[in-house]
Design an enzyme around this catalytic site. Sequence first.
Site, PDB file in Angstrom:
ATOM      1  N   GLY A   1     -27.433   2.081 -30.639  1.00  0.00           N
ATOM      2  CA  GLY A   1     -26.510   2.550 -31.663  1.00  0.00           C
ATOM      3  C   GLY A   1     -25.221   3.054 -31.067  1.00  0.00           C
ATOM      4  CG  ASN A   2     -21.963   3.048 -33.216  1.00  0.00           C
ATOM      5  OD1 ASN A   2     -21.696   3.898 -34.060  1.00  0.00           O
ATOM      6  ND2 ASN A   2     -22.229   1.778 -33.552  1.00  0.00           N
ATOM      7  NE  ARG A   3     -20.944   9.161 -27.376  1.00  0.00           N
ATOM      8  CZ  ARG A   3     -21.811  10.022 -26.857  1.00  0.00           C
ATOM      9  NH1 ARG A   3     -22.270  11.015 -27.606  1.00  0.00           N
ATOM     10  NH2 ARG A   3     -22.216   9.921 -25.615  1.00  0.00           N
ATOM     11  CB  SER A   4     -19.661   5.513 -36.018  1.00  0.00           C
ATOM     12  OG  SER A   4     -19.003   5.605 -37.259  1.00  0.00           O
TER      13      SER A   4
ATOM     14  CB  ALA B   1     -18.913   1.964 -35.067  1.00  0.00           C
TER      15      ALA B   1
END
Length: 402
Positions: free
Chosen positions: A210-213, A277
């Site tokens: 995943g990502n930090r969005s 994102a």
Amino acid sequence: MDKPKVVLGVSGGIAAYKACELLRRLTESGHEVRVVPTDSALHFVGAATWSALSGNPVTTEVWDSVHEVPHVRIGQSADLVVVAPATADLLAKAAHGLADDLLTNTLLTARCPVVFAPAMHTEMWEHPATQENVATLRRRGAVVIEPAVGRLTGVDTGKGRLPEPGEIFEVCRRVLARGIEERPLDLAGRHVVVSAGGTREPLDPVRFLGNRSTGKQGYALARAAVARGARVTLVSANSELPDPAGADVVRVGTAVQLREAVVKAAADADAVVMAAAVADFRPATYAEGKIKKRDGHEPDPIVLVRNPDVLAEISADRARPGQVIVGFAAETDDVLANGRAKLARKGCDLLVVNEVGEHKTFGSEANEAVVLAADGTETPVPYGPKEALADTVWDLVADRLG
């Protein structure tokens, strides 16, 4: 400075009690509020409550304080009128110009922005008569917030629930600001699609890439579009933020699911803003059971495959003529150079380029960006609230929609 004058209309639905929280938010944020309920509304919340919370007299009748001509003066002096909840009956009266009590007279005399927050059973909201009335009000410039989906009166569940008071307040705040600035509802009659949040690509039943969005910028874009009169579809990927009032929220998890939802929603959209994102890659295989550590063995390499490029796809294959496509570029170095290359590669109309990092942009309440356009223009947006960037994006979109 004089306090902005807000008229809070309350019609006769069970959700009338929620308007007390909206009233509190309006008064505590420095607005002078006059509550104008219908007779039916007083069956749910009494006049004494409205008067105590607002600090102003409350009446439903045009015959009270006749020397002040309240059926004319209240609407004339208002900076904003918001009706929450707005029943099917109230929407019908407003659409057809009926004026049989103080609230409907106020709606006829108001020359300020008007916001309706409908609340009713799903069948009533979906009835062709209600939909025609809503379309009429929107065509005249009113903001009619889409109702939320959830628990209704009794055991029923569906679309028709009053959005949360805090989210209605955000719409009112933004509409009021635009009204004071004498800026029109330039997205009225438009359908816009916004993606937000960050996709997650599962490795096994408990892990994902995943990502930090967090979705804050996308949600700010959705709220801004609602306040400018648009019908908004928000494709939300793994965000825990409260649903923006007035937006139809479609929840997704992975990049493939996001692509499916965006392409479907974009079929009749005037503009699509891809603020989510979206993961560029996903694991080639999914482990049905949790991947275990094995003593003495290194973990197997994770093979990645490309996800669909949603922005490039919808830019190359526009669902309708004149559709405006906006992308976002999160860069860590050579920000503008990489942004210009991405704009050319993706083929979108506008690209919002911002520098990101562990403590930059993601999860923050503020943002700083440059909006690159396909015609070569560049619009810098200084560091500030994400809603300011959202308004800049919609300004540029509205210019291109004509």
